[in-house]
Design a protein around this motif. Structure first.
Motif, short mmCIF file in Angstrom:
data_model
loop_
_atom_site.label_atom_id
_atom_site.label_comp_id
_atom_site.label_asym_id
_atom_site.label_seq_id
_atom_site.Cartn_x
_atom_site.Cartn_y
_atom_site.Cartn_z
N ALA A 1 0.83 -1.20 0.00
CA ALA A 1 0.00 0.00 0.00
C ALA A 1 0.86 1.24 0.00
CB ALA A 1 -0.92 0.01 1.22
N GLY A 2 0.39 2.26 -0.70
CA GLY A 2 1.06 3.56 -0.70
C GLY A 2 0.07 4.64 -0.34
N GLY A 3 0.48 5.57 0.49
CA GLY A 3 -0.44 6.61 0.90
C GLY A 3 0.25 7.95 1.14
N LEU A 4 -0.51 9.02 0.98
CA LEU A 4 -0.04 10.39 1.20
C LEU A 4 -0.86 11.01 2.33
CD1 LEU A 4 1.50 13.00 0.32
CD2 LEU A 4 -0.36 13.40 -1.31
N TYR B 1 3.48 13.55 4.17
CA TYR B 1 4.30 12.38 4.45
C TYR B 1 3.77 11.22 3.61
CZ TYR B 1 6.71 8.77 7.15
OH TYR B 1 7.51 7.73 7.53
N THR B 2 4.68 10.57 2.87
CA THR B 2 4.28 9.42 2.06
C THR B 2 4.79 8.15 2.70
OG1 THR B 2 6.23 9.78 0.66
CG2 THR B 2 4.11 10.61 -0.15
N ILE B 3 3.98 7.11 2.61
CA ILE B 3 4.32 5.82 3.19
C ILE B 3 4.09 4.72 2.15
CG2 ILE B 3 3.74 4.09 4.93
CD1 ILE B 3 2.92 6.26 6.79
N LEU C 1 -3.25 0.92 5.47
CA LEU C 1 -3.16 2.34 5.75
C LEU C 1 -4.53 2.89 6.16
CD1 LEU C 1 -0.74 3.56 2.96
CD2 LEU C 1 -0.26 3.20 5.37
N GLU C 2 -4.57 3.49 7.32
CA GLU C 2 -5.83 4.00 7.87
C GLU C 2 -6.09 5.43 7.42
OE1 GLU C 2 -7.80 2.07 9.44
OE2 GLU C 2 -6.48 0.38 9.94
N SER C 3 -7.37 5.78 7.35
CA SER C 3 -7.75 7.14 6.95
C SER C 3 -8.69 7.80 7.95
CB SER C 3 -8.42 7.11 5.57
OG SER C 3 -9.56 6.28 5.59
N ALA C 4 -8.88 7.16 9.10
CA ALA C 4 -9.72 7.73 10.16
C ALA C 4 -9.13 7.33 11.51
CB ALA C 4 -11.15 7.23 10.04
N PHE C 5 -9.09 8.30 12.45
CA PHE C 5 -8.47 8.06 13.75
C PHE C 5 -9.34 8.67 14.85
CE2 PHE C 5 -5.31 8.24 10.44
CZ PHE C 5 -4.56 7.10 10.66
N GLU D 1 -3.69 8.73 18.79
CA GLU D 1 -3.82 7.46 18.07
C GLU D 1 -3.18 7.57 16.68
OE1 GLU D 1 -7.49 5.92 15.93
OE2 GLU D 1 -7.58 4.76 17.79
N PHE D 2 -3.37 8.73 16.03
CA PHE D 2 -2.77 8.96 14.72
C PHE D 2 -1.25 8.97 14.81
CE2 PHE D 2 -1.33 12.31 11.60
CZ PHE D 2 -1.37 11.48 10.49
N LYS D 3 -0.72 9.67 15.82
CA LYS D 3 0.73 9.73 16.01
C LYS D 3 1.29 8.33 16.25
CE LYS D 3 4.23 11.65 19.13
NZ LYS D 3 4.45 12.45 20.37
N LYS D 4 0.63 7.57 17.07
CA LYS D 4 1.08 6.20 17.36
C LYS D 4 1.07 5.35 16.10
CE LYS D 4 0.08 2.22 20.33
NZ LYS D 4 -0.83 1.67 21.37
N PHE D 5 0.04 5.52 15.26
CA PHE D 5 -0.04 4.76 14.02
C PHE D 5 1.11 5.09 13.09
CE2 PHE D 5 -1.30 4.86 9.53
CZ PHE D 5 -1.54 3.51 9.32
#
Length: 210
Positions: free
Chosen positions: A4-7, A24-26, A32-36, A41-45
């Motif tokens: 998976a690739g995400g921005l 930030y790209t991963i 890859l999650e889009s809701a937190f 929780e987002f920082k931890k992810f």
């Protein structure tokens, strides 16, 4: 397992009080999650996603640009180019908080080759000639090599001769099955040839892909 690739668009707050928005790209095998539920929780992810979990810093950028060429018709996303001045590396330990702003799934996480602003503008336009090549398949497991020529005075035959010369030089300097040793030579030669070709308005581009 799918790649998976995400921005991610993120608002950063550092422990020194600085606040700014960045991207930030991963590229990862994780989902890859889009809701937190919360910023923590987002920082931890982000800190623990596969491919980032072992790093002590994040490589982010303040802005980015899409380019139209090279074209990947089987991909939904255009290539992302980032200017040197927009790149930042921040230590995880310096980040106080991260606020999620947006997420976009992408096929390509960007270019391996660093472009300047004039090249970004140039690559919006269709080149006179464009093709893909392989110099060393082992070194190109995660990259594609493309040649883009904006020089009308160089024909396809001459461009292919240039690539053939490049391959011959590489073959003369490397040893069979010495992949680790060859990787240093490969990188050095790619850099050398990119500079040589650029003087003739021909561009050797490396594209990373999942």
């Amino acid at each position: 397992m799918c790649f998976a690739g995400g921005l991610y668009e993120i608002e950063f707050q550092l422990k020194n009080g600085k606040e700014f928005k960045a991207y930030y790209t991963i590229a990862t095998y994780d989902k890859l999650e889009s809701a937190f539920k919360s910023d923590s929780e987002f920082k931890k992810f982000i800190f623990n996603v596969y491919g980032v979990h072992h790093l002590d810093s994040l490589r982010i950028y303040k802005d980015f640009h899409y380019i139209n060429f090279p074209v990947y018709e089987h991909r939904s996303e255009k290539l992302i180019a980032i200017l040197n001045e927009d790149l930042m590396t921040i230590s995880k330990s310096d980040i106080k908080a991260m606020k999620f702003k947006s997420f976009k799934e992408i096929d390509h996480v960007g270019l391996y080759t660093q472009l300047d602003f004039q090249e970004i503008l140039l690559f919006q336009n269709e080149p006179n000639y464009m093709d893909s090549y392989s110099i060393d398949a082992f070194q190109e497991v995660h990259t594609d090599i493309s040649l883009l020529s904006y020089n009308q005075e160089i024909n396809e035959k001459e461009l292919n001769q240039l690539v053939r010369k490049f391959k011959e030089e590489y073959g003369a300097r490397t040893e069979k099955d010495e992949h680790m040793k060859n990787s240093w030579i490969y990188r050095e030669m790619i850099n050398e040839w990119q500079k040589k070709l650029k003087t003739r308005n021909v561009h050797l581009i490396e594209v990373t892909y999942p």
